[in-house]
Design an enzyme around this catalytic site. Structure first.
Site, PDB file in Angstrom:
ATOM      1  N   ASP A  63       0.872  -1.173   0.000  1.00 48.98           N
ATOM      2  CA  ASP A  63       0.000   0.000   0.000  1.00 48.98           C
ATOM      3  C   ASP A  63       0.907   1.220   0.000  1.00 48.98           C
ATOM      4  OD1 ASP A  63      -1.698   2.112   0.488  1.00 48.98           O
ATOM      5  OD2 ASP A  63      -2.732   1.174   2.176  1.00 48.98           O
ATOM      6  N   TYR A 154      -8.614  14.377  -8.937  1.00 48.18           N
ATOM      7  CA  TYR A 154      -7.811  13.563  -9.852  1.00 48.18           C
ATOM      8  C   TYR A 154      -6.995  14.455 -10.781  1.00 48.18           C
ATOM      9  CZ  TYR A 154      -6.622  10.025 -13.332  1.00 48.18           C
ATOM     10  OH  TYR A 154      -5.942   9.188 -14.195  1.00 48.18           O
ATOM     11  N   LYS A 158      -2.844  14.651 -10.993  1.00 50.54           N
ATOM     12  CA  LYS A 158      -2.125  14.290 -12.214  1.00 50.54           C
ATOM     13  C   LYS A 158      -1.411  15.497 -12.826  1.00 50.54           C
ATOM     14  CE  LYS A 158      -2.978   9.916 -12.230  1.00 50.54           C
ATOM     15  NZ  LYS A 158      -1.872   8.934 -12.078  1.00 50.54           N
ATOM     16  N   THR A 189      -9.744   0.234 -18.874  1.00 46.60           N
ATOM     17  CA  THR A 189      -9.336  -0.502 -17.686  1.00 46.60           C
ATOM     18  C   THR A 189     -10.534  -0.586 -16.742  1.00 46.60           C
ATOM     19  OG1 THR A 189      -8.666   1.442 -16.417  1.00 46.60           O
ATOM     20  CG2 THR A 189      -7.036   0.504 -17.957  1.00 46.60           C
TER      21      THR A 189
END
Length: 250
Positions: A63, A154, A158, A189
């Site tokens: 993790d 997100y 990124k 995915t």
């Protein structure tokens, strides 16, 4: 024509149990590398294809939001040497900047920023200590270049890697370590399951190539940047997106 031959190279793929990470691990093993995949999953990914390729891939649970575990794991892996490190672990959850609560924001930062950075830093430290050249490839996202409505945390996480990739390259290029990023576009995915079929079709229509990427197509770019063919490539964030970013606002 030069071929990609990674025979004898030692590679680590963080987030290698699924999706782009899994495809990247297999691509590296196909080229001859010995690969360790790391993910929160305790079980290794299954791989189709020649058994001798799958035999070059082993798995360990990790993790990356647990800093001490990351430091210990990379110290152990470095005893055998580190030549290639691919960072593909990621969290993505929908929420606008207004709607994102502290817990959602923290989850993205813990994995996509802090955890990934710890992996990168430890990889580079061990490469430098060993005095060996190395390749570090971060899986970013085109969401680091353009906005994606409803995914504020997100996109923020990124976007950081686009500039940090440049800075890491400046620090590492003089020492023989290549740091680059691959920025996937919309890729099929398990993370794509956040969209329903109608939304997936709408997105595909907005991509100039008119299709979503397969994980293996992203892995091809990873393989290039991890190979000697990219020895003179430093600090690049490479969109692999079917032309989505090049098309501009849609």
């Amino acid at each position: 024509m030069r071929q990609i031959d990674l025979t004898g190279k030692r590679a680590v793929v963080v987030g290698g149990a699924t999706g782009i990470g899994r495809a990247s691990a297999y691509a590296l093993a196909q080229a001859g590398a010995n690969v360790v995949t790391l993910s929160r999953r305790s079980r290794a990914a299954s791989f189709d294809g020649p058994s001798e390729v799958a035999a070059r891939i082993t798995h360990r649970a990790l993790d990356i939001s647990r800093r001490e575990d990351v430091v210990r794991t990379f110290s152990q892996l470095a005893t055998g040497g580190l030549d290639i490190v691919v960072l593909s672990a990621a969290v993505i959850e929908p929420a606008s900047a207004v709607d994102a609560d502290d817990a959602l924001w923290r989850r993205h930062m813990d994995v996509n920023v802090d955890g990934t950075f710890t992996c990168v830093r430890e990889s580079i430290r061990h490469m430098l200590a060993a005095g060996t050249a190395g390749k570090v490839v971060v899986i970013g996202s085109i969401s680091g270049l353009v906005g994606n409505p409803g995914f504020a945390a997100y996109c923020a996480s990124k976007g950081l890697w686009v500039n940090l990739t440049r800075q890491l390259a400046l620090d590492c290029a003089p020492r023989g370590i290549n740091v680059n990023s691959v920025l996937p576009g919309f890729t099929m995915t398990d993370l794509a399951d956040i969209y329903d079929d109608e939304t997936k079709a709408t997105i595909a229509a907005a991509v100039p190539a008119k299709v979503w990427a397969a994980p293996e197509q992203i892995a091809d770019a990873v393989l290039f940047l991890a190979s000697p063919l990219a020895d003179y490539v430093h600090g690049v964030s490479l969109p692999v997106d079917g032309g989505y970013v090049a098309a501009g606002p849609i």
